[in-house]
Design a protein around this motif. Structure first.
Motif, PDB file in Angstrom:
ATOM      1  N   ALA A  80      81.873   8.579  33.996  1.00 21.54           N
ATOM      2  CA  ALA A  80      81.599   8.797  35.420  1.00 21.54           C
ATOM      3  C   ALA A  80      82.553   9.848  35.980  1.00 21.54           C
ATOM      4  O   ALA A  80      82.147  10.720  36.761  1.00 21.54           O
ATOM      5  CB  ALA A  80      81.731   7.485  36.190  1.00 21.54           C
ATOM      6  N   GLN A  81      83.804   9.770  35.589  1.00 23.34           N
ATOM      7  CA  GLN A  81      84.737  10.831  35.958  1.00 23.34           C
ATOM      8  C   GLN A  81      84.284  12.155  35.361  1.00 23.34           C
ATOM      9  O   GLN A  81      84.390  13.215  35.997  1.00 23.34           O
ATOM     10  CB  GLN A  81      86.148  10.490  35.476  1.00 23.34           C
ATOM     11  CG  GLN A  81      86.787   9.335  36.212  1.00 23.34           C
ATOM     12  CD  GLN A  81      88.215   9.090  35.749  1.00 23.34           C
ATOM     13  OE1 GLN A  81      88.558   9.323  34.595  1.00 23.34           O
ATOM     14  NE2 GLN A  81      89.051   8.600  36.648  1.00 23.34           N
ATOM     15  N   GLY A  82      83.766  12.086  34.137  1.00 22.49           N
ATOM     16  CA  GLY A  82      83.243  13.284  33.499  1.00 22.49           C
ATOM     17  C   GLY A  82      82.101  13.907  34.284  1.00 22.49           C
ATOM     18  O   GLY A  82      82.006  15.134  34.393  1.00 22.49           O
ATOM     19  N   ASP A  83      81.256  13.088  34.847  1.00 22.98           N
ATOM     20  CA  ASP A  83      80.150  13.613  35.663  1.00 22.98           C
ATOM     21  C   ASP A  83      80.688  14.403  36.851  1.00 22.98           C
ATOM     22  O   ASP A  83      80.112  15.424  37.247  1.00 22.98           O
ATOM     23  CB  ASP A  83      79.279  12.464  36.165  1.00 22.98           C
ATOM     24  CG  ASP A  83      78.503  11.776  35.053  1.00 22.98           C
ATOM     25  OD1 ASP A  83      78.331  12.380  33.974  1.00 22.98           O
ATOM     26  OD2 ASP A  83      78.082  10.621  35.263  1.00 22.98           O
ATOM     27  N   ALA A  84      81.797  13.930  37.419  1.00 22.93           N
ATOM     28  CA  ALA A  84      82.391  14.636  38.557  1.00 22.93           C
ATOM     29  C   ALA A  84      82.992  15.970  38.121  1.00 22.93           C
ATOM     30  O   ALA A  84      82.785  17.005  38.767  1.00 22.93           O
ATOM     31  CB  ALA A  84      83.453  13.757  39.208  1.00 22.93           C
ATOM     32  N   VAL A  85      83.713  15.951  37.006  1.00 23.02           N
ATOM     33  CA  VAL A  85      84.340  17.179  36.511  1.00 23.02           C
ATOM     34  C   VAL A  85      83.285  18.220  36.157  1.00 23.02           C
ATOM     35  O   VAL A  85      83.489  19.431  36.341  1.00 23.02           O
ATOM     36  CB  VAL A  85      85.218  16.874  35.275  1.00 23.02           C
ATOM     37  CG1 VAL A  85      85.734  18.161  34.628  1.00 23.02           C
ATOM     38  CG2 VAL A  85      86.387  15.967  35.657  1.00 23.02           C
ATOM     39  N   ASP A  86      82.133  17.780  35.704  1.00 24.80           N
ATOM     40  CA  ASP A  86      81.075  18.680  35.243  1.00 24.80           C
ATOM     41  C   ASP A  86      80.538  19.568  36.359  1.00 24.80           C
ATOM     42  O   ASP A  86      79.790  20.520  36.095  1.00 24.80           O
ATOM     43  CB  ASP A  86      79.940  17.860  34.629  1.00 24.80           C
ATOM     44  CG  ASP A  86      79.109  18.656  33.636  1.00 24.80           C
ATOM     45  OD1 ASP A  86      79.620  19.663  33.116  1.00 24.80           O
ATOM     46  OD2 ASP A  86      77.958  18.264  33.388  1.00 24.80           O
ATOM     47  N   ASN A  87      80.902  19.268  37.600  1.00 24.05           N
ATOM     48  CA  ASN A  87      80.458  20.086  38.733  1.00 24.05           C
ATOM     49  C   ASN A  87      81.238  21.388  38.872  1.00 24.05           C
ATOM     50  O   ASN A  87      80.819  22.278  39.616  1.00 24.05           O
ATOM     51  CB  ASN A  87      80.586  19.290  40.042  1.00 24.05           C
ATOM     52  CG  ASN A  87      79.540  18.207  40.157  1.00 24.05           C
ATOM     53  OD1 ASN A  87      78.349  18.478  40.123  1.00 24.05           O
ATOM     54  ND2 ASN A  87      79.985  16.962  40.271  1.00 24.05           N
ATOM     55  N   LEU A  88      82.357  21.515  38.174  1.00 27.90           N
ATOM     56  CA  LEU A  88      83.174  22.714  38.312  1.00 27.90           C
ATOM     57  C   LEU A  88      82.542  23.894  37.579  1.00 27.90           C
ATOM     58  O   LEU A  88      82.259  23.808  36.385  1.00 27.90           O
ATOM     59  CB  LEU A  88      84.572  22.481  37.747  1.00 27.90           C
ATOM     60  CG  LEU A  88      85.621  21.888  38.682  1.00 27.90           C
ATOM     61  CD1 LEU A  88      86.919  21.637  37.918  1.00 27.90           C
ATOM     62  CD2 LEU A  88      85.880  22.793  39.870  1.00 27.90           C
ATOM     63  N   PRO A  89      82.339  25.015  38.241  1.00 30.55           N
ATOM     64  CA  PRO A  89      81.782  26.196  37.573  1.00 30.55           C
ATOM     65  C   PRO A  89      82.658  26.630  36.394  1.00 30.55           C
ATOM     66  O   PRO A  89      83.889  26.572  36.464  1.00 30.55           O
ATOM     67  CB  PRO A  89      81.779  27.253  38.675  1.00 30.55           C
ATOM     68  CG  PRO A  89      81.731  26.471  39.944  1.00 30.55           C
ATOM     69  CD  PRO A  89      82.540  25.233  39.684  1.00 30.55           C
ATOM     70  N   GLY A  90      82.017  27.057  35.319  1.00 34.13           N
ATOM     71  CA  GLY A  90      82.744  27.538  34.157  1.00 34.13           C
ATOM     72  C   GLY A  90      83.159  26.462  33.183  1.00 34.13           C
ATOM     73  O   GLY A  90      83.673  26.751  32.103  1.00 34.13           O
ATOM     74  N   THR A  91      82.934  25.199  33.552  1.00 32.21           N
ATOM     75  CA  THR A  91      83.343  24.079  32.725  1.00 32.21           C
ATOM     76  C   THR A  91      82.347  23.855  31.595  1.00 32.21           C
ATOM     77  O   THR A  91      81.129  23.885  31.805  1.00 32.21           O
ATOM     78  CB  THR A  91      83.442  22.805  33.584  1.00 32.21           C
ATOM     79  OG1 THR A  91      84.430  23.006  34.589  1.00 32.21           O
ATOM     80  CG2 THR A  91      83.816  21.602  32.747  1.00 32.21           C
ATOM     81  N   VAL A  92      82.869  23.632  30.399  1.00 36.81           N
ATOM     82  CA  VAL A  92      82.024  23.308  29.240  1.00 36.81           C
ATOM     83  C   VAL A  92      82.250  21.838  28.902  1.00 36.81           C
ATOM     84  O   VAL A  92      83.385  21.407  28.680  1.00 36.81           O
ATOM     85  CB  VAL A  92      82.366  24.184  28.028  1.00 36.81           C
ATOM     86  CG1 VAL A  92      81.528  23.773  26.815  1.00 36.81           C
ATOM     87  CG2 VAL A  92      82.150  25.656  28.355  1.00 36.81           C
ATOM     88  N   ARG A  93      81.159  21.067  28.857  1.00 34.65           N
ATOM     89  CA  ARG A  93      81.254  19.643  28.562  1.00 34.65           C
ATOM     90  C   ARG A  93      80.934  19.400  27.089  1.00 34.65           C
ATOM     91  O   ARG A  93      79.889  19.784  26.592  1.00 34.65           O
ATOM     92  CB  ARG A  93      80.284  18.863  29.448  1.00 34.65           C
ATOM     93  CG  ARG A  93      80.485  17.352  29.387  1.00 34.65           C
ATOM     94  CD  ARG A  93      79.661  16.657  30.456  1.00 34.65           C
ATOM     95  NE  ARG A  93      80.040  15.244  30.587  1.00 34.65           N
ATOM     96  CZ  ARG A  93      79.591  14.450  31.556  1.00 34.65           C
ATOM     97  NH1 ARG A  93      78.743  14.926  32.470  1.00 34.65           N
ATOM     98  NH2 ARG A  93      79.991  13.194  31.622  1.00 34.65           N
ATOM     99  N   HIS A  94      81.866  18.744  26.400  1.00 39.69           N
ATOM    100  CA  HIS A  94      81.704  18.493  24.973  1.00 39.69           C
ATOM    101  C   HIS A  94      81.281  17.057  24.676  1.00 39.69           C
ATOM    102  O   HIS A  94      80.751  16.774  23.599  1.00 39.69           O
ATOM    103  CB  HIS A  94      83.006  18.798  24.241  1.00 39.69           C
ATOM    104  CG  HIS A  94      83.461  20.201  24.417  1.00 39.69           C
ATOM    105  ND1 HIS A  94      82.916  21.262  23.735  1.00 39.69           N
ATOM    106  CD2 HIS A  94      84.421  20.734  25.234  1.00 39.69           C
ATOM    107  CE1 HIS A  94      83.506  22.386  24.106  1.00 39.69           C
ATOM    108  NE2 HIS A  94      84.422  22.099  25.013  1.00 39.69           N
ATOM    109  N   SER A  95      81.539  16.161  25.613  1.00 39.69           N
ATOM    110  CA  SER A  95      81.148  14.758  25.457  1.00 39.69           C
ATOM    111  C   SER A  95      81.145  14.139  26.841  1.00 39.69           C
ATOM    112  O   SER A  95      81.335  14.844  27.843  1.00 39.69           O
ATOM    113  CB  SER A  95      82.124  14.009  24.536  1.00 39.69           C
ATOM    114  OG  SER A  95      83.355  13.789  25.191  1.00 39.69           O
TER     115      SER A  95
END
Length: 273
Positions: free
Chosen positions: A228-243
């Motif tokens: 859930a915290q990851g979902d929030a971080v994923d809003n940042l432009p330029g961010t690459v989500r690995h898991s």
């Protein structure tokens, strides 16, 4: 010689529990007193052994822990939160940086109050190397050509700092962690002398630390506590989500990477742990 001091609280003499570093707790007064104790020992010794100018950045939590009325003449304080470079705001132009009352990175065994910037960071990497506040802040200082000459805190923090920054770094342990909220502590009289000796070695012992530099561009990695915290971080432009919990960001330089990291943690902090 201009000395820059980034002053945290968890690594101060006698401090072992969150209640002592939290402004809403009765024991916070003790934490402030011990932070000031260690800072004064360092500042007074620095003036004695060659510093001509000292800038102190209050670097813990709300960053209004230090009472300027209780600091010696000649010290300037950077106070208050919201500073663009947070714990290393205004480091540029210094000859040496001292990190006082610091703590080990998140996940370190037998480290007093270990974490990295907030309790929401499970792991942080810089160019593939795990770092805590010491490493990331040292890299930002290094971006401006400022070497870290002294790090103080517990035994675990001293090992971490020396392993990352090299043998020219002077470290000073004021306690030995027995767990996250327990330590074998020394009295203020003893740690004041230890800190004074460490400052003398850092300034007059022939040490020539080099700035610690990240790549340019550099890669910042962050693992948060839950998806859930990851979902929030994923809003940042330029961010690459690995898991669900793990991210990376390719920054033009470490300052950009530092600001992304702090923004990512702020977003993660809006979601429960």
């Amino acid at each position: 010689m201009k000395i820059y001091v980034s002053c945290d609280m968890e690594g101060a003499t006698g401090v072992v529990r969150w209640e002592q570093v939290s402004a809403d707790k009765a024991d916070y007064a003790f934490g402030c007193a011990m932070q000031r104790h260690d800072l004064l020992a360092v500042v007074e010794a620095a003036f004695e052994f060659g510093a001509t100018e000292i800038l102190v950045n209050d670097s813990h939590a709300r960053m209004i822990n230090l009472d300027v009325r209780q600091l010696p003449k000649g010290v300037t304080v950077v106070s208050g939160a919201g500073k663009p470079l947070s714990m290393v705001e205004a480091v540029e132009g210094a000859d040496r940086a001292f990190f006082v009352a610091y703590h080990a990175m998140a996940g370190t065994a037998r480290a007093v109050l270990d974490h990295t910037m907030s309790g929401d960071a499970f792991e942080v990497t810089l160019d593939g190397i795990a770092v805590g506040e010491t490493g990331f802040n040292a890299a930002v200082a290094g971006h401006f050509g400022v070497p870290v000459g002294l790090v103080t805190g517990d035994e675990a923090l001293c090992r971490e700092a020396r392993a990352l920054l090299g043998d020219e770094l002077v470290v000073c342990s004021v306690k030995e962690g027995l767990g996250r909220q327990a330590a074998r502590v020394l009295t203020p009289e003893v740690t004041a002398q230890k800190l004074r000796t460490a400052v003398r070695e850092a300034l007059q012992g022939g040490k020539t630390p080099r700035p610690f530099r990240a790549g340019s561009p550099c890669q910042v990695g962050l693992t948060v506590l839950n998806s859930a915290q990851g979902d929030a971080v994923d809003n940042l432009p330029g961010t690459v989500r690995h898991s669900g919990r793990t991210f990376s960001f390719r920054a033009g330089d470490v300052v950009e990477g530092y600001r992304w990291f702090r923004a990512a943690l702020a977003l993660a902090g809006t979601v429960g742990r």
